[in-house]
Design a protein around this motif. Sequence first.
Motif, PDB file in Angstrom:
ATOM      1  N   THR A  98       5.319  36.968 -18.700  1.00  0.00           N
ATOM      2  CA  THR A  98       5.890  36.184 -18.204  1.00  0.00           C
ATOM      3  C   THR A  98       6.264  34.976 -17.261  1.00  0.00           C
ATOM      4  O   THR A  98       5.129  35.161 -17.302  1.00  0.00           O
ATOM      5  CB  THR A  98       7.014  37.275 -16.282  1.00  0.00           C
ATOM      6  OG1 THR A  98       5.613  37.261 -15.667  1.00  0.00           O
ATOM      7  CG2 THR A  98       7.249  38.789 -16.617  1.00  0.00           C
TER       8      THR A  98
ATOM      9  N   ASP B 216       2.115  26.696 -22.208  1.00  0.00           N
ATOM     10  CA  ASP B 216       2.675  25.020 -22.540  1.00  0.00           C
ATOM     11  C   ASP B 216       4.756  25.548 -21.217  1.00  0.00           C
ATOM     12  O   ASP B 216       4.855  23.913 -20.799  1.00  0.00           O
ATOM     13  CB  ASP B 216       4.527  26.258 -23.632  1.00  0.00           C
ATOM     14  CG  ASP B 216       3.719  25.878 -25.178  1.00  0.00           C
ATOM     15  OD1 ASP B 216       3.007  24.266 -25.359  1.00  0.00           O
ATOM     16  OD2 ASP B 216       2.700  27.005 -25.392  1.00  0.00           O
TER      17      ASP B 216
ATOM     18  N   PHE C 233      -1.398  41.669  -7.817  1.00  0.00           N
ATOM     19  CA  PHE C 233       0.058  41.478  -8.576  1.00  0.00           C
ATOM     20  C   PHE C 233      -0.321  41.814  -9.735  1.00  0.00           C
ATOM     21  O   PHE C 233      -1.170  41.240 -10.661  1.00  0.00           O
ATOM     22  CB  PHE C 233       0.910  40.906  -8.493  1.00  0.00           C
ATOM     23  CG  PHE C 233       1.437  40.253  -7.196  1.00  0.00           C
ATOM     24  CD1 PHE C 233       1.401  41.389  -6.649  1.00  0.00           C
ATOM     25  CD2 PHE C 233       0.679  39.179  -6.083  1.00  0.00           C
ATOM     26  CE1 PHE C 233       1.743  41.006  -4.293  1.00  0.00           C
ATOM     27  CE2 PHE C 233       1.560  38.843  -5.009  1.00  0.00           C
ATOM     28  CZ  PHE C 233       1.582  40.168  -3.925  1.00  0.00           C
TER      29      PHE C 233
ATOM     30  N   LEU D  41      -3.857  40.154 -16.792  1.00  0.00           N
ATOM     31  CA  LEU D  41      -4.586  40.558 -16.230  1.00  0.00           C
ATOM     32  C   LEU D  41      -5.193  41.704 -17.070  1.00  0.00           C
ATOM     33  O   LEU D  41      -6.277  41.780 -16.516  1.00  0.00           O
ATOM     34  CB  LEU D  41      -3.800  40.548 -14.867  1.00  0.00           C
ATOM     35  CG  LEU D  41      -4.195  41.343 -14.091  1.00  0.00           C
ATOM     36  CD1 LEU D  41      -4.963  39.948 -12.904  1.00  0.00           C
ATOM     37  CD2 LEU D  41      -3.372  41.973 -13.385  1.00  0.00           C
TER      38      LEU D  41
ATOM     39  N   GLY E 168       3.509  41.415 -16.609  1.00  0.00           N
ATOM     40  CA  GLY E 168       3.310  42.175 -18.245  1.00  0.00           C
ATOM     41  C   GLY E 168       2.215  42.342 -18.577  1.00  0.00           C
ATOM     42  O   GLY E 168       1.977  43.159 -19.149  1.00  0.00           O
ATOM     43  N   GLY E 169       0.917  41.970 -17.825  1.00  0.00           N
ATOM     44  CA  GLY E 169      -0.274  42.263 -17.452  1.00  0.00           C
ATOM     45  C   GLY E 169      -0.540  41.927 -19.365  1.00  0.00           C
ATOM     46  O   GLY E 169      -1.631  42.072 -18.988  1.00  0.00           O
ATOM     47  N   THR E 170      -0.309  40.991 -19.419  1.00  0.00           N
ATOM     48  CA  THR E 170      -0.716  40.405 -20.865  1.00  0.00           C
ATOM     49  C   THR E 170      -2.063  39.697 -20.788  1.00  0.00           C
ATOM     50  O   THR E 170      -2.696  39.643 -21.590  1.00  0.00           O
ATOM     51  CB  THR E 170       0.297  39.359 -22.026  1.00  0.00           C
ATOM     52  OG1 THR E 170       0.645  38.459 -20.658  1.00  0.00           O
ATOM     53  CG2 THR E 170       1.474  39.727 -22.179  1.00  0.00           C
TER      54      THR E 170
ATOM     55  N   HIS F  31       9.452  35.389 -21.234  1.00  0.00           N
ATOM     56  CA  HIS F  31       9.408  34.293 -22.280  1.00  0.00           C
ATOM     57  C   HIS F  31      10.814  34.950 -23.226  1.00  0.00           C
ATOM     58  O   HIS F  31      11.887  33.787 -23.384  1.00  0.00           O
ATOM     59  CB  HIS F  31       8.964  34.148 -23.266  1.00  0.00           C
ATOM     60  CG  HIS F  31       7.037  34.023 -22.554  1.00  0.00           C
ATOM     61  ND1 HIS F  31       7.433  32.566 -21.273  1.00  0.00           N
ATOM     62  CD2 HIS F  31       6.166  34.524 -22.296  1.00  0.00           C
ATOM     63  CE1 HIS F  31       5.947  32.248 -20.497  1.00  0.00           C
ATOM     64  NE2 HIS F  31       5.355  32.954 -20.885  1.00  0.00           N
TER      65      HIS F  31
HETATM   66  C1  LIG Z   1      -1.908  36.677 -27.480  1.00  0.00           C
HETATM   67  C2  LIG Z   1      -1.924  35.431 -26.704  1.00  0.00           C
HETATM   68  C3  LIG Z   1      -0.943  34.185 -26.827  1.00  0.00           C
HETATM   69  C4  LIG Z   1      -0.181  33.343 -25.964  1.00  0.00           C
HETATM   70  N1  LIG Z   1      -0.189  32.179 -26.478  1.00  0.00           N
HETATM   71  C5  LIG Z   1       0.664  31.473 -25.499  1.00  0.00           C
HETATM   72  C6  LIG Z   1       1.081  30.108 -25.577  1.00  0.00           C
HETATM   73  O1  LIG Z   1       1.226  29.492 -27.085  1.00  0.00           O
HETATM   74  N2  LIG Z   1       1.649  29.190 -24.550  1.00  0.00           N
HETATM   75  C7  LIG Z   1       1.604  29.885 -23.228  1.00  0.00           C
HETATM   76  O2  LIG Z   1       1.593  29.159 -22.065  1.00  0.00           O
HETATM   77  N3  LIG Z   1       0.857  30.551 -22.999  1.00  0.00           N
HETATM   78  C8  LIG Z   1       0.054  31.950 -24.485  1.00  0.00           C
HETATM   79  N4  LIG Z   1      -0.305  33.024 -23.735  1.00  0.00           N
HETATM   80  C9  LIG Z   1       0.010  33.943 -21.870  1.00  0.00           C
HETATM   81  C10 LIG Z   1       0.964  33.999 -21.516  1.00  0.00           C
HETATM   82  O3  LIG Z   1       2.008  33.567 -21.673  1.00  0.00           O
HETATM   83  C11 LIG Z   1       0.713  34.235 -20.375  1.00  0.00           C
HETATM   84  O4  LIG Z   1       0.331  35.497 -21.188  1.00  0.00           O
HETATM   85  C12 LIG Z   1       2.095  35.553 -19.666  1.00  0.00           C
HETATM   86  O5  LIG Z   1       3.243  34.505 -19.447  1.00  0.00           O
HETATM   87  C13 LIG Z   1       0.881  36.851 -18.558  1.00  0.00           C
HETATM   88  O6  LIG Z   1       2.671  36.497 -17.746  1.00  0.00           O
HETATM   89  P1  LIG Z   1       2.545  38.240 -17.112  1.00  0.00           P
HETATM   90  O7  LIG Z   1       3.474  38.723 -16.745  1.00  0.00           O
HETATM   91  O8  LIG Z   1       1.732  39.162 -18.304  1.00  0.00           O
HETATM   92  O9  LIG Z   1       1.074  38.357 -16.268  1.00  0.00           O
HETATM   93  P2  LIG Z   1       0.008  38.851 -15.819  1.00  0.00           P
HETATM   94  O10 LIG Z   1      -1.000  39.213 -16.947  1.00  0.00           O
HETATM   95  O11 LIG Z   1       0.395  40.027 -15.217  1.00  0.00           O
HETATM   96  O12 LIG Z   1      -0.648  38.395 -14.189  1.00  0.00           O
HETATM   97  C14 LIG Z   1      -1.390  37.211 -14.480  1.00  0.00           C
HETATM   98  C15 LIG Z   1      -2.080  36.475 -13.581  1.00  0.00           C
HETATM   99  O13 LIG Z   1      -0.675  36.666 -12.612  1.00  0.00           O
HETATM  100  C16 LIG Z   1      -0.562  36.707 -11.533  1.00  0.00           C
HETATM  101  N5  LIG Z   1       1.032  37.091 -10.898  1.00  0.00           N
HETATM  102  C17 LIG Z   1       1.642  37.657 -12.080  1.00  0.00           C
HETATM  103  N6  LIG Z   1       3.700  37.658 -11.405  1.00  0.00           N
HETATM  104  C18 LIG Z   1       3.154  36.867 -10.250  1.00  0.00           C
HETATM  105  C19 LIG Z   1       3.646  36.515  -9.508  1.00  0.00           C
HETATM  106  N7  LIG Z   1       5.502  36.949  -9.553  1.00  0.00           N
HETATM  107  N8  LIG Z   1       3.553  35.698  -8.290  1.00  0.00           N
HETATM  108  C20 LIG Z   1       2.008  36.055  -7.728  1.00  0.00           C
HETATM  109  N9  LIG Z   1       1.694  36.120  -8.872  1.00  0.00           N
HETATM  110  C21 LIG Z   1       1.601  37.005  -9.946  1.00  0.00           C
HETATM  111  C22 LIG Z   1      -0.621  38.071 -12.054  1.00  0.00           C
HETATM  112  O14 LIG Z   1      -1.987  38.961 -10.242  1.00  0.00           O
HETATM  113  C23 LIG Z   1      -2.367  37.825 -12.756  1.00  0.00           C
HETATM  114  O15 LIG Z   1      -3.198  36.894 -11.922  1.00  0.00           O
HETATM  115  C24 LIG Z   1      -0.889  34.347 -24.887  1.00  0.00           C
HETATM  116  C25 LIG Z   1      -1.523  35.189 -24.070  1.00  0.00           C
HETATM  117  C26 LIG Z   1      -1.654  36.272 -24.888  1.00  0.00           C
HETATM  118  C27 LIG Z   1      -2.392  37.612 -24.589  1.00  0.00           C
END
Ligand SMILES: Cc1cc2nc3c(=O)[nH]c(=O)nc-3n(C[C@H](O)[C@H](O)[C@H](O)COP(=O)(O)OP(=O)(O)OC[C@H]3O[C@@H](n4cnc5c(N)ncnc54)[C@H](O)[C@@H]3O)c2cc1C
Length: 289
Positions: free
Chosen positions: A111, A124, A29, A36, A32-34, A78
Motif C-alpha cells: 500500500t 518512489d 499496524f 513488515l 500489506g505486510g510486504t 499501488h
Molecule cells: C521486492 C520488493 C520490491 C520493491 N520495490 C519498490 C520500488 O521499486 N519502489 C518503491 O517505492 N517501493 C518498493 N518496494 C516497497 C513497497 O512499495 C512496499 O513494500 C509497500 O508499499 C509497503 O506497503 P505494505 O502495505 O506492504 O506495508 P507493510 O509492510 O504492511 O507496513 C510497512 C510499515 O508501515 C507501517 N504501516 C503500514 N500501513 C500503515 C498505516 N496506514 N498507518 C501507520 N503505519 C502503517 C507498518 O507498521 C510497517 O512499519 C518494494 C518492496 C519489495 C518487497
Amino acid sequence: MLPSPFEFDRPSTIEDAIRGVGESGDGMFYSGGTELLLAMKMRVIHTDRLIDIKGIFGLNRICLNEANDIEIGARCTHAKIASDPVIREHVPALSSLCANVANIRVRSVGTIGGNLCFGEPHADPPTLLAALNARLVLIGRDGTRVVPADDFIRSELETIREPDELLTLIVFPCPNGPVTYRRFKHGERPSVNVAMAWSIDAGKATIKGARVRVGALGSRPQPLKVVEDALRGLPVREVRSAIEAVLTTALDELEVNEDRHGGADYKRHLAGVLLLRNVEEAISVGGGA
Ligand SMILES: Cc1cc2nc3c(=O)[nH]c(=O)nc-3n(C[C@H](O)[C@H](O)[C@H](O)COP(=O)(O)OP(=O)(O)OC[C@H]3O[C@@H](n4cnc5c(N)ncnc54)[C@H](O)[C@@H]3O)c2cc1C
C-alpha cells in the motif's frame, strides 16, 4: 527464518486499531505486510502484536473532493492507484509511478501508506507526493494531525509518526500544470528519482510556481530550491536555459549518501539528467513550448 511469536488483531474501526497498539506502543499496524513481514522474518523488527488494518472501512478510497483536492486512502495498493480513473485523469505521473513500483505481487498487496510509513529512502512515492505538496492525515490516541509530506520522513527508516498513529489519508491539490516523475534504478528500488510539479498561468504561458524534489539520494526527498526559485514567474520558453544556468549549484546543495547505488558525483549527475528529462516532458505535455 520465522518471526518470533506474536498476537494478531483484526479491528474494524480506527479507534480499535489505535487502542490495539497499546499504551507502551508494543503493537504494530499491518497493512500489506510486504516490508513488515520480511523484516520480522529477518528478526530486524519484533512486535508482540500485529494489528491488521485491512478490515477498517474507508481507508481504501480515492476521490476528488469538493475543495478540488485529491484524496487517497492509506490502504490503497499501488495496483489500485495505478488503475484508478481519477488518478489516471488528473495525475497520470502517479498512476505510471504506481504501475512500475516493485513487481506485480508487491503492487497487488503493498500500500501507499505502508510505503510512506516504512521510511525507506529508496522509494518512489515519497518524492512525487512531496512535489505534489501532499498532506498526510494521522489519527492517534491524542487526536488527528495533518503533516506535510515534506516533513513526514525524518531519516532513514524513521518517520515523525508516533507508534499509535494510523496514517489514514493522503491529500493534495489537484494539479493545474504538468506533473512529471523520472527514476533510475540498478536493482529493485530507485537509485535516484526526481519529481516536478508546475502550476501554470496558461494565458501568459508562464510558470507561477514549481516544486521539485529529488529522492533516494539522501535519507529523505529533498527540495531543489535553487531550481524552484529560478522557475518562478518564468515564461515556459525560457525554462531550459534557466535550469542549465543553475543546475550545478542546485545539485551541489543536495545531501548524498554514497552506497551500493553509487558514489556522490555519479548520483548528482543522474539527478541532473533526470531533472532535464522531467523538464522536457513538462514542456511537451502541458507547459507550452
Ligand atoms: C521486492 C520488493 C520490491 C520493491 N520495490 C519498490 C520500488 O521499486 N519502489 C518503491 O517505492 N517501493 C518498493 N518496494 C516497497 C513497497 O512499495 C512496499 O513494500 C509497500 O508499499 C509497503 O506497503 P505494505 O502495505 O506492504 O506495508 P507493510 O509492510 O504492511 O507496513 C510497512 C510499515 O508501515 C507501517 N504501516 C503500514 N500501513 C500503515 C498505516 N496506514 N498507518 C501507520 N503505519 C502503517 C507498518 O507498521 C510497517 O512499519 C518494494 C518492496 C519489495 C518487497
